[in-house]
Enzyme design. Structure first.
Site, PDB file in Angstrom:
ATOM      1  N   HIS A 162       0.678  -1.382   0.116  1.00 31.88           N
ATOM      2  CA  HIS A 162       0.004   0.029   0.042  1.00 31.88           C
ATOM      3  C   HIS A 162       0.899   1.182  -0.036  1.00 31.88           C
ATOM      4  CE1 HIS A 162       0.361  -0.471   4.491  1.00 31.88           C
ATOM      5  NE2 HIS A 162       0.561   0.826   4.392  1.00 31.88           N
ATOM      6  N   ASP A 182      -0.089  -7.595   1.056  1.00 34.28           N
ATOM      7  CA  ASP A 182       0.291  -6.251   1.338  1.00 34.28           C
ATOM      8  C   ASP A 182       1.870  -5.996   1.291  1.00 34.28           C
ATOM      9  OD1 ASP A 182      -0.039  -3.483   1.814  1.00 34.28           O
ATOM     10  OD2 ASP A 182      -0.349  -3.634   3.996  1.00 34.28           O
ATOM     11  N   SER A 215       5.002   2.233   8.064  1.00 38.37           N
ATOM     12  CA  SER A 215       4.564   1.154   7.181  1.00 38.37           C
ATOM     13  C   SER A 215       5.550   0.871   6.354  1.00 38.37           C
ATOM     14  CB  SER A 215       3.324   1.310   6.201  1.00 38.37           C
ATOM     15  OG  SER A 215       2.085   1.792   7.099  1.00 38.37           O
ATOM     16  N   VAL A 273      -9.831 -27.450   0.404  1.00 38.94           N
ATOM     17  CA  VAL A 273     -10.570 -27.968   1.403  1.00 38.94           C
ATOM     18  C   VAL A 273     -11.379 -26.585   1.883  1.00 38.94           C
ATOM     19  CG1 VAL A 273      -9.525 -29.959   2.371  1.00 38.94           C
ATOM     20  CG2 VAL A 273      -8.970 -27.613   3.226  1.00 38.94           C
TER      21      VAL A 273
END
Length: 471
Positions: free
Chosen positions: A113, A143, A219, A276
């Protein structure tokens, strides 16, 4: 009286009164020298900080037209539609984050991002050198993104990648990044929790939680342990006001390794699947199975001819562990498969009717999910402005919707539409409208054209059933 005599007397008194001294009590001592008082994290920071960089991403966006153009009088005065007489205005939008050099050749890991849709990406080192970068891999689901410095020009510092699985709750960690663009900052905390899966940050959820202060701009920065190795990539904070509240999340370094290996191969990240559908073991299910606590995941259905069915798994089997690591949530199970990787063999421990067994399953890339045809909703009412599609088994699995596919998926929504105003969001699965079950897009369109005094809508939003009512 000296310190050792005082301590011996305290232990003797505790024993006489019947108190048990904790096992770790003998390890707790006061600083006994000037050197111990001056203990610092500085050596670790000096080792790692030069490899933590600032990441700048630039992209061009269309400038919003003046709201005067929506006024009928203004349009009549200047012509039919003055917006058609003007060239579309473009402006540059910048995003700021952090990154970590993990290879001396100039390989950098950051968050997707931070650089998403960026047309130009640059990084700045702590020593103020700046470089242009190429984006060699980005994965929205995880991300994470991998950058490569175009012309390194000299030696670059780097951080070794550690084992995030070796972390324990209570371990001291440091977060290094560039919060608010003020410059490189170091914060200290502990590992608050491991294997956080219900966070709502990224599609593939498995996070380290820490109380080290993380703020906007952190970040993509480094979460490091006391040996100076990278154990996580700082990703997000839990905050209502935008600042650090002591709850931050980092992507484990074991997942970072998976992304880096894919980047080195020049391929996209393939997350394995064994075919599954699973559900967690709740307290009620654990009691019915005679378990002393809820643990493991239950197999609900299997894809015919899939890896799980070929290996001998059956509906009702309880998966206890993967590679010797206990699992208790479908997201945790998927994370363990991802760190093993496509093409490798996973050792899966199962409980079948009280009997423990081990199965070897070769992990495969999931089959491509076929996207159903989308339908644009153009009727008047609260659903105007939405684009919908039927929920197929593959999409239901992607969304984490258990059981048989049901409902209609909202794929896109106009941010100015009535649907956005009443609270409907992309990713919502509409289950019922005004008490009638919605199975297909035809059901949705039929019910959307009615005109009740009060609308009652039931949606599945990220696994939570929400009931809304509006006029």
């Amino acid at each position: 009286m000296n310190r050792s005599l005082v301590r011996a007397s305290a232990i003797a008194l505790a024993a006489a009164l019947g108190f048990a001294m904790p096992a770790h009590a003998a390890e707790r001592t006061l600083p006994s020298s000037q050197a111990e008082i001056q203990l610092s994290f500085a050596p670790v920071v000096k080792q790692v900080a030069p490899a933590v960089v600032n990441v700048y991403a630039t992209r061009e966006v269309a400038a919003r037209a003046s709201p005067l153009f929506d006024d009928p009088f203004f349009r009549q005065f200047f012509g039919r539609d003055p917006r058609q007489q003007l060239q579309p205005q473009r402006r540059q939008q910048n995003s700021l984050g952090s990154g970590v050099i993990v290879d001396p050749s100039g390989i950098i890991i950051t968050n997707n991002h931070v650089i998403a849709d960026g047309t130009e990406v640059k990084i700045a080192l702590a020593d103020r050198r700046e470089f242009e970068c190429d984006v060699i891999l980005k994965d929205k689901e995880l991300d994470l993104a991998v950058l490569k410095i175009r012309d390194p020009r000299g030696d670059l510092p780097s951080v070794p990648i550690g084992e995030s699985d070796a972390l324990e709750v209570g371990d001291i960690v440091l977060a290094i990044g560039n919060p608010f663009g003020v410059g490189q900052t170091v914060t200290q905390g502990i590992v608050s929790a491991l294997a956080r899966t219900r966070v709502g940050i990224a599609d593939y959820q498995f996070f380290i939680q820490t109380d080290a202060a993380i703020n906007p701009g952190n970040s993509g920065g480094a979460l490091i342990d006391m040996s100076g190795t990278l154990v996580g990539i700082n990703t997000a904070i839990f905050s209502r006001g935008g600042g650090s509240n002591g709850i931050g999340f980092a992507i484990p370094s074991d997942m970072v390794k998976v992304v880096l290996e894919s980047a080195k191969r020049g391929s996209t990240v393939q997350l394995p699947s064994i075919g599954v559908d699973m559900q967690p073991v709740t307290a009620e299910i654990a009691e019915s199975l005679g378990l002393d606590r809820p643990t493991g995941v239950l197999i609900a259905t299997l894809d015919p001819g899939g890896p799980a069915e070929k290996a001998g798994l059956q509906p009702g089997d309880r998966i206890v562990s993967v590679g010797g690591v206990e699992v208790s949530d479908p997201r945790e199970f998927n994370y363990r498969l991802a760190t093993i990787g496509v093409g490798n063999v996973a050792d899966i421990e199962i409980d079948r009717d009280g009997r423990i067994d081990h199965l070897k399953i070769t992990l495969q890339a999931p089959k491509k999910v076929e996207r159903p045809q989308e339908v644009r909703v153009q009727v008047r009412g609260p659903f105007a402005g939405t684009t919908i599609a039927d929920v197929t088994p593959g999409i239901a699995r992607e969304l984490g919707v258990p059981g048989e596919p049901s409902g209609v998926l909202v794929t896109r929504i106009d941010p100015r539409s009535p649907a956005a105003r009443v609270g409907i969001a992309p990713g919502d699965v509409v289950l019922a409208i005004n008490g009638e079950e919605v199975v297909t897009t035809a059901d949705f369109m039929r019910l959307a054209q009615t005109s009740p005094l009060l609308w009652r809508v039931t949606v599945n939003r990220q696994g939570r059933v929400i009931r809304m009512a509006f006029r």
